[in-house]
Design a protein around this motif. Sequence first.
Motif, PDB file in Angstrom:
ATOM      1  N   UNK A   4      40.903  46.570  47.311  1.00  0.00           N
ATOM      2  CA  UNK A   4      40.025  46.113  48.402  1.00  0.00           C
ATOM      3  C   UNK A   4      40.697  45.061  49.284  1.00  0.00           C
ATOM      4  N   UNK A   5      41.907  45.318  49.783  1.00  0.00           N
ATOM      5  CA  UNK A   5      42.586  44.309  50.603  1.00  0.00           C
ATOM      6  C   UNK A   5      41.826  44.021  51.892  1.00  0.00           C
ATOM      7  N   UNK A   6      41.948  42.771  52.356  1.00  0.00           N
ATOM      8  CA  UNK A   6      41.271  42.353  53.598  1.00  0.00           C
ATOM      9  C   UNK A   6      42.192  42.647  54.774  1.00  0.00           C
ATOM     10  N   UNK A   7      42.396  43.906  55.065  1.00  0.00           N
ATOM     11  CA  UNK A   7      43.354  44.320  56.086  1.00  0.00           C
ATOM     12  C   UNK A   7      43.007  43.779  57.467  1.00  0.00           C
ATOM     13  N   UNK A   8      41.721  43.631  57.744  1.00  0.00           N
ATOM     14  CA  UNK A   8      41.299  43.159  59.062  1.00  0.00           C
ATOM     15  C   UNK A   8      41.652  41.696  59.302  1.00  0.00           C
ATOM     16  N   UNK A   9      41.956  40.954  58.240  1.00  0.00           N
ATOM     17  CA  UNK A   9      42.297  39.535  58.384  1.00  0.00           C
ATOM     18  C   UNK A   9      43.796  39.289  58.524  1.00  0.00           C
ATOM     19  N   UNK A  40      30.454  51.143  46.637  1.00  0.00           N
ATOM     20  CA  UNK A  40      30.254  50.353  45.423  1.00  0.00           C
ATOM     21  C   UNK A  40      30.075  48.880  45.774  1.00  0.00           C
ATOM     22  N   UNK A  41      29.488  48.125  44.841  1.00  0.00           N
ATOM     23  CA  UNK A  41      29.410  46.682  45.015  1.00  0.00           C
ATOM     24  C   UNK A  41      30.821  46.105  45.068  1.00  0.00           C
ATOM     25  N   UNK A  42      31.054  45.218  46.004  1.00  0.00           N
ATOM     26  CA  UNK A  42      32.405  44.688  46.237  1.00  0.00           C
ATOM     27  C   UNK A  42      32.995  44.045  44.987  1.00  0.00           C
ATOM     28  N   UNK A  43      32.142  43.391  44.183  1.00  0.00           N
ATOM     29  CA  UNK A  43      32.657  42.634  43.049  1.00  0.00           C
ATOM     30  C   UNK A  43      33.053  43.515  41.858  1.00  0.00           C
ATOM     31  N   UNK A  44      32.675  44.785  41.897  1.00  0.00           N
ATOM     32  CA  UNK A  44      33.122  45.688  40.831  1.00  0.00           C
ATOM     33  C   UNK A  44      34.524  46.220  41.111  1.00  0.00           C
ATOM     34  N   UNK A  49      57.967  57.204  47.279  1.00  0.00           N
ATOM     35  CA  UNK A  49      56.866  56.399  46.756  1.00  0.00           C
ATOM     36  C   UNK A  49      55.787  57.282  46.127  1.00  0.00           C
ATOM     37  N   UNK A  50      55.376  56.912  44.914  1.00  0.00           N
ATOM     38  CA  UNK A  50      54.223  57.552  44.275  1.00  0.00           C
ATOM     39  C   UNK A  50      53.000  56.705  44.586  1.00  0.00           C
ATOM     40  N   UNK A  51      51.939  57.326  45.113  1.00  0.00           N
ATOM     41  CA  UNK A  51      50.804  56.520  45.533  1.00  0.00           C
ATOM     42  C   UNK A  51      49.490  57.213  45.229  1.00  0.00           C
ATOM     43  N   UNK A  52      48.443  56.389  45.145  1.00  0.00           N
ATOM     44  CA  UNK A  52      47.103  56.890  44.886  1.00  0.00           C
ATOM     45  C   UNK A  52      46.116  55.961  45.580  1.00  0.00           C
ATOM     46  N   UNK A  53      45.112  56.532  46.243  1.00  0.00           N
ATOM     47  CA  UNK A  53      44.096  55.720  46.914  1.00  0.00           C
ATOM     48  C   UNK A  53      42.707  56.041  46.376  1.00  0.00           C
ATOM     49  N   UNK A  54      41.820  55.050  46.469  1.00  0.00           N
ATOM     50  CA  UNK A  54      40.420  55.218  46.059  1.00  0.00           C
ATOM     51  C   UNK A  54      39.527  54.623  47.151  1.00  0.00           C
ATOM     52  N   UNK A  55      38.366  55.199  47.323  1.00  0.00           N
ATOM     53  CA  UNK A  55      37.387  54.718  48.296  1.00  0.00           C
ATOM     54  C   UNK A  55      36.187  54.149  47.544  1.00  0.00           C
TER      55      UNK A  55
END
Length: 359
Positions: free
Chosen positions: A152-157, A219-223, A209-215
Amino acid sequence: MAKNIEQPVVLPSKLANHDVKFKVYLPDGYKDDSDERYPIFYTTAGGSRINVLKEQLAWLSHVGFGALPKVIIVTVPYIEIETDMEPKYISASGINSDLTIEVLNQEVMPYINKHFKTHPFNILEGFSSSGNFPLYVLANKPELFNAYISVSPALALDKSGLLAKFDNRLASPDYKNKSLYLSLGSFTSNAPLFEGLEKKLNQYAHNNLTWHTEDFRTDNYMTGPMVGVSKAVQKLFSDRSPSDMTQFKASGVKGVEVYYDNLKAKYGYELSSINTLMDLSDMQIEDSKYTDAIKTLKLVVNQSPENAYYLTRLAKAQLAAKKNRAAKQTYNKALILAKAKGDDESIQFIQNKLKVLKL
């Protein structure tokens, strides 16, 4: 569950012009006089989250078939700079990331490798406003770590032009044997940037690069960090114990040896093949290849001669092959080991097996 030993470190930094502070958490069973070494899990976590993270990693590694091996945890030090920006925005902005990289590379990591029993496999993890840092390192100095976890990086910041740094770079050989786990949190402002990075990964990262993403936006941010870290290490280390044993059906032990030789190129050190050899022996027994299973299990026993359990598995295979006399000898060896360790449960189990054998 394993209990981590905490060691605070204060290190004079010539690069930062101030003392840098970080903590080292050693895994359960760590001994200075042992030959066992551990991968390093560098994390930006602090405050209450580090307490959760260290217990989470201890749980995920407390058995041999867990999601990851036991690791040494090291907190990434906060590098002070002159700015009016709030600390959480400093981390996300990237304005102190270059200096943090140099402090890690030239001071912290050499210190860790000198004073602790480490394997040459380093993981960098971050969450939320500190989740940008693993991506920043991956974009600017990918050779520094083997695996990157950005939850959950804060990319917008970001103020450093972070995502543009990946342009045309991901096909570089610098990313060979590197891994990235990236997840999207619930803040909608990050979604377009996350999707843009996914597009770049799809475009350039096929061969290196081996990579994997999740959306996780629903979900609640804190989980996020608890779910994300668990999934990340599972993806990262899943090849330690391959689930598809049919790939070794024809090649047997030799195929397992080749497989783990290839893993050594990824991890930089030799991983134990015992769990896979045990699974191989199960498949061989199911196929009634008892002689092959016995040879496989003898190899396991030779690698861990003090483990009574492996001896009982060998004895079971010998019984399946109608080699009762050999099985009795193997059970007796296991019984000696179990008694030496005071393992009452194993003692009872082995004694019951011996009573059944009539020789």
